[in-house]
Motif scaffolding. Structure first.
Motif, PDB file in Angstrom:
ATOM      1  N   ARG A  96      91.047  34.533  86.351  1.00 44.56           N
ATOM      2  CA  ARG A  96      89.900  35.245  85.794  1.00 44.56           C
ATOM      3  C   ARG A  96      90.064  35.356  84.297  1.00 44.56           C
ATOM      4  O   ARG A  96      91.130  35.757  83.805  1.00 44.56           O
ATOM      5  CB  ARG A  96      89.833  36.632  86.424  1.00 44.56           C
ATOM      6  CG  ARG A  96      88.916  37.640  85.739  1.00 44.56           C
ATOM      7  CD  ARG A  96      88.845  38.890  86.585  1.00 44.56           C
ATOM      8  NE  ARG A  96      88.121  39.992  86.017  1.00 44.56           N
ATOM      9  CZ  ARG A  96      88.688  41.070  85.454  1.00 44.56           C
ATOM     10  NH1 ARG A  96      90.004  41.159  85.350  1.00 44.56           N
ATOM     11  NH2 ARG A  96      87.944  42.053  85.003  1.00 44.56           N
ATOM     12  N   ASN A 155      88.630  37.466  81.409  1.00 46.73           N
ATOM     13  CA  ASN A 155      87.818  38.663  81.210  1.00 46.73           C
ATOM     14  C   ASN A 155      87.263  38.652  79.789  1.00 46.73           C
ATOM     15  O   ASN A 155      87.973  38.969  78.832  1.00 46.73           O
ATOM     16  CB  ASN A 155      88.650  39.927  81.464  1.00 46.73           C
ATOM     17  CG  ASN A 155      87.785  41.163  81.408  1.00 46.73           C
ATOM     18  OD1 ASN A 155      86.599  41.087  81.061  1.00 46.73           O
ATOM     19  ND2 ASN A 155      88.367  42.301  81.745  1.00 46.73           N
ATOM     20  N   SER A 165      85.555  40.623  78.346  1.00 43.79           N
ATOM     21  CA  SER A 165      85.497  41.940  77.701  1.00 43.79           C
ATOM     22  C   SER A 165      86.581  42.086  76.652  1.00 43.79           C
ATOM     23  O   SER A 165      86.535  43.019  75.852  1.00 43.79           O
ATOM     24  CB  SER A 165      85.730  43.043  78.731  1.00 43.79           C
ATOM     25  OG  SER A 165      84.729  43.031  79.700  1.00 43.79           O
ATOM     26  N   ASP A 199      84.439  36.434  83.732  1.00 40.33           N
ATOM     27  CA  ASP A 199      83.911  37.775  84.005  1.00 40.33           C
ATOM     28  C   ASP A 199      83.207  38.273  82.745  1.00 40.33           C
ATOM     29  O   ASP A 199      83.830  38.413  81.686  1.00 40.33           O
ATOM     30  CB  ASP A 199      85.087  38.692  84.389  1.00 40.33           C
ATOM     31  CG  ASP A 199      84.628  40.002  85.017  1.00 40.33           C
ATOM     32  OD1 ASP A 199      83.493  40.427  84.731  1.00 40.33           O
ATOM     33  OD2 ASP A 199      85.422  40.596  85.766  1.00 40.33           O
ATOM     34  N   LEU A 200      81.894  38.522  82.840  1.00 47.05           N
ATOM     35  CA  LEU A 200      81.103  38.937  81.673  1.00 47.05           C
ATOM     36  C   LEU A 200      81.371  40.404  81.346  1.00 47.05           C
ATOM     37  O   LEU A 200      81.694  41.194  82.238  1.00 47.05           O
ATOM     38  CB  LEU A 200      79.618  38.748  81.969  1.00 47.05           C
ATOM     39  CG  LEU A 200      79.195  37.319  82.324  1.00 47.05           C
ATOM     40  CD1 LEU A 200      77.730  37.302  82.778  1.00 47.05           C
ATOM     41  CD2 LEU A 200      79.376  36.390  81.126  1.00 47.05           C
ATOM     42  N   PRO A 201      81.221  40.808  80.080  1.00 44.74           N
ATOM     43  CA  PRO A 201      81.458  42.213  79.731  1.00 44.74           C
ATOM     44  C   PRO A 201      80.436  43.155  80.374  1.00 44.74           C
ATOM     45  O   PRO A 201      80.780  44.261  80.776  1.00 44.74           O
ATOM     46  CB  PRO A 201      81.310  42.247  78.212  1.00 44.74           C
ATOM     47  CG  PRO A 201      81.383  40.830  77.761  1.00 44.74           C
ATOM     48  CD  PRO A 201      80.935  39.981  78.902  1.00 44.74           C
ATOM     49  N   SER A 222      78.777  41.684  85.553  1.00 44.12           N
ATOM     50  CA  SER A 222      79.255  43.062  85.602  1.00 44.12           C
ATOM     51  C   SER A 222      78.080  44.037  85.653  1.00 44.12           C
ATOM     52  O   SER A 222      77.042  43.809  85.021  1.00 44.12           O
ATOM     53  CB  SER A 222      80.102  43.359  84.366  1.00 44.12           C
ATOM     54  OG  SER A 222      81.265  42.566  84.377  1.00 44.12           O
ATOM     55  N   LYS A 280      79.207  41.891  90.728  1.00 41.12           N
ATOM     56  CA  LYS A 280      80.225  42.948  90.733  1.00 41.12           C
ATOM     57  C   LYS A 280      79.555  44.256  91.151  1.00 41.12           C
ATOM     58  O   LYS A 280      78.649  44.739  90.469  1.00 41.12           O
ATOM     59  CB  LYS A 280      80.865  43.066  89.349  1.00 41.12           C
ATOM     60  CG  LYS A 280      81.714  41.824  89.009  1.00 41.12           C
ATOM     61  CD  LYS A 280      82.264  41.887  87.603  1.00 41.12           C
ATOM     62  CE  LYS A 280      83.253  43.007  87.416  1.00 41.12           C
ATOM     63  NZ  LYS A 280      83.716  43.077  85.999  1.00 41.12           N
TER      64      LYS A 280
HETATM   65  K   LIG Z   1      84.447  42.367  82.404  1.00 45.75           K
END
Ligand SMILES: [K+]
Ligand SMILES: Nc1ncnc2c1ncn2[C@@H]1O[C@H](COP(=O)(O)OP(=O)(O)OP(=O)(O)O)[C@@H](O)[C@H]1O
Ligand SMILES: CC(=O)C(=O)O
Ligand SMILES: [Mg+2]
Length: 488
Positions: free
Chosen positions: A36, A38, A40, A70-72, A196, A223
Motif C-alpha cells: 500500500r 499511502n 496521505s 490509498d488516496l488522502p 478514503s 474505505k
Molecule cells: K490515506
C-alpha cells in the motif's frame, strides 16, 4: 510435495522503514502479497519511487506483487512539528492554528490542514487525534486559533489525523487533490485505488470515471470509515470491487464499541455480494516498537481470518515501525494458524443465491463437487479472474489455482483469499488441451502430484472473456499426464 500455503493475503504499507536497503526484499520473501502506498504522507514522488523499488524487488524475487494506492480523502490533519514530535500532559493548554502559513508546531500549538476548522467546532467538543490516541477538549475559538485542553498524557507527531468525537467534521469524499492523485496512480499502473471516506455509491462511480479516463484498469477499494458509509453500505459495496474495514477512522467516528459488530457486518456484506474485503489498522500496532505482538493482537488477526476477511493490512507497523519484517512474519504465522485450526465445511447456506452468470454457476458447482469428492485443487483457467473471484467468495477448504496469461489480471487476484494466480498461456487451445497442459505445468512446478484429483474450469476455446462454461474432473497420472476421473 505440495506445501501448505497461506490463504489469507497480506497487505503491507510502504514508508520510511521499508526504504532501507534490503527491507523490501525481506518483506516479499516473508510473503507480502500487495503493498500500500499511502498518498496521505510524504511527497507523491516518494510514493512513485516506492512503486518502482517494489517492482524491482518483485522481479528479483521472481514474484508478482500488487500495488494499492490509498488516496488522502478529506481527512483533516495537524501539520508538522519543529522536532517532528511532542509530548503532551493532561491538563496542558494546546492550540490548533488554522492558518495557511502557521509555523511548525511545538508543545503549545500546531497548525491544521483545514482552514474551516474554527467554524466547525465549539466549546466542549472533544477532538480525537491519531485515531483517538490523543484527546483534546475545545475551550474556545479565537479567530483562527482553537484553544484546547489536553485530556490525556501522550505523544503527537507530524501529520496525524484529527476527528471530532461523534463525527460531523468530514467533508466531501473526492477532493481536487484526490483527483490529481488518481491520475498519478493511473500513470504508474497501480492495481488498486482506495477511496478514503467515501459516503455513497456516487463517490465510487466518480473515482472510477476519473481512473478510467486516466487509462487505469485498477480495481476500486471503498474505505468504510464514516457514519454515512455504514448507512449506505450496500450501495457502496455494489459500486466497489474491494471493501476495506478502515478501523482507524471508523472507530473514532462511530465509537470503538461498535467496531467488532461492524467488522463482521462489513465482511459478511462484501462476501455475499461477491466483493473482496480487507481488514485494516492497528492489527499489530504494538509491533511498531516491539518485536513480538500482544496476545490481544494475535487474537485480533486470527479473529479477522475467522470472520472471513480476504486480506489483513499492516500500516505503521511496516511503514514507520522498528520491526517491519517481524510484523509481516507474525501476520503470516497467525493467519496460517487460524486457517489450520478453524477449518469447516463449505457454507453453502451463505452462498449467493441469485445466479446470473455462467461462470458463477460453474464456480458453485465446482465448490459443491470439491466438498463432496475431495480434490487437491480447483484450477480455473481465466482471463479476467471472474471465476476465481466467485470461487474465493466461499470460505471453503478448497485451494484455488487461477491460470491467466494477463499479468494485470493476475495482480488483481492478489487480494483474493484461497487464490494463487499463475501465468499460463493457452490462447486458442480447446478446453481439453488447455486442462492437460495446465496439469502438466502444475505437476512440473511441484504444485500437483501423481494421484491428485483436480477440478478444471474454463471456457470452450481459450481467450474468450467471461466465457467459463465447462467443468471437468481429472486425475494426475504418471509424469503429470492428466486422465479423466471415472470412479469416485
Ligand atoms: K490515506
Ligand atoms: N510514507 C510515509 N511517510 C512517513 N510516515 C508514514 C508513511 N506512511 C505511514 N507513516 C506513518 O505511519 C502512521 C500510520 O500509517 P497509516 O498509513 O495507517 O497512516 P494514517 O495517517 O494513520 O492513515 P490514513 O491515511 O489511512 O488515514 C502514519 O500516521 C505516519 O506516522
Ligand atoms: C486505513 C484507514 O484509513 C483507517 O483505518 O482509517
Ligand atoms: Mg482512515
Amino acid at each position: 510435495m505440495t506445501q501448505v500455503t497461506r490463504r489469507t493475503k497480506i497487505l503491507a504499507t510502504l514508508g520510511p522503514a521499508t526504504d532501507a536497503p534490503g527491507v523490501l526484499d525481506s518483506l516479499l520473501k516473508a510473503g507480502v502479497d500487495c503493498v500500500r502506498l499511502n498518498f496521505s504522507h510524504g511527497d507523491p514522488s516518494a510514493q512513485v519511487a516506492r512503486a518502482e523499488a517494489l517492482r524491482e524487488a518483485a522481479r528479483r524475487a521472481g514474484r508478482e506483487v500488487a500495488i494499492l494506492a490509498d488516496l488522502p480523502g478529506p481527512k483533516i490533519r495537524i501539520e508538522k512539528f519543529e522536532n517532528d514530535r511532542v509530548e503532551l500532559k493532561r491538563g496542558d493548554r494546546f492550540d490548533l492554528v488554522a492558518r495557511e502559513d502557521a509555523p511548525a508546531g511545538n508543545e503549545r500549538e500546531v497548525g491544521v490542514s483545514y482552514l474551516g476548522l474554527p467554524g466547525d467546532v465549539t466549546a466542549g467538543d472533544v477532538l480525537l487525534l491519531d485515531d483517538g490516541m490523543m484527546q483534546l477538549e475545545v475551550e474556545r475559538v479565537e479567530g483562527e486559533r482553537i484553544v484546547c485542553t489536553v485530556l490525556n498524557d501522550g505523544a503527537l507527531s507530524n501529520r496525524k489525523g484529527l476527528n471530532k468525537q461523534g463525527g460531523g467534521l468530514s467533508l466531501g469524499a473526492l477532493t481536487p487533490k484526490d483527483e490529481e492523485l488518481i491520475r498519478v496512480a493511473a500513470g504508474i499502473g497501480v492495481d488498486f485505488i482506495a477511496v478514503s471516506f467515501c459516503r455513497n455509491a456516487q463517490d465510487m462511480h466518480d473515482a472510477r470515471r476519473i481512473a478510467v479516463e486516466a487509462g487505469s484498469h485498477a480495481a476500486l477499494v471503498s474505505k468504510i470509515e464514516r457514519t454515512e458509509a455504514i448507512e449506505n453500505l450496500t450501495e457502496i459495496v455494489e459500486a466497489s470491487d474491494v471493501v476495506m474495514v478502515a478501523r482507524g477512522d471508523l472507530g473514532v467516528e462511530i465509537g470503538d464499541a461498535e467496531l467488532p459488530g461492524l467488522q463482521k457486518k462489513i465482511i459478511r456484506e462484501a462476501l455475499s455480494r461477491n466483493r473482496i474485503v480487507i481488514t485494516a489498522t492497528q492489527m499489530l500496532q504494538s509491533m511498531v516498537d516491539s518485536p513480538i505482538p500482544t496476545r490481544a493482537e494475535v487474537l485480533d488477526v486470527a479473529n479477522s481470518v475467522i470472520d472471513g476477511t480476504d486480506a489483513v493490512m499492516l500500516s505503521q507497523e511496516t511503514a514507520a515501525g522498528k520491526y517491519p519484517l517481524k510484523a509481516v512474519e507474525a501476520m503470516a504465522r497467525i493467519c496460517l494458524g487460524a486457517e489450520r485450526q478453524f477449518t469447516h465445511d463449505t457454507d453453502f447456506e451463505a452462498a449467493p443465491r441469485n445466479l446470473d452468470r455462467a461462470d458463477q454457476a460453474i464456480a458453485m458447482a465446482a465448490m459443491f463437487l470439491s466438498e463432496h469428492i475431495g480434490v487437491r485443487a480447483i484450477v480455473a483457467i481465466t482471463e479476467s479472474g471472474g471465476t476465481p473471484r466467485f470461487l474465493s467468495r466461499f470460505r471453503s477448504p478448497a485451494q484455488v489455482i487461477a491460470l491467466s496469461s494477463d499479468e494485470a489480471a493476475r495482480r488483481r487476484m492478489a487480494l483474493m483469499r484461497d487464490v494463487t494466480a499463475l501465468s499460463f498461456e493457452s490462447a486458442g487451445m480447446s478446453a481439453g488441451v488447455a486442462a492437460r497442459g495446465a496439469a502438466r505445468m502444475l505437476f512440473e512446478q511441484g504444485l500437483l502430484e501423481e494421484g491428485d484429483r483436480i477440478i478444471f474450469t474454463s471456457g470452450e476455446i481459450m481467450h474468450q472473456h467471461g466465457a467459463t462454461n465447462t467443468l471437468r474432473l481429472l486425475q494426475i497420472g504418471p509424469g503429470g499426464a492428466a486422465e479423466g476421473l471415472g470412479e469416485l
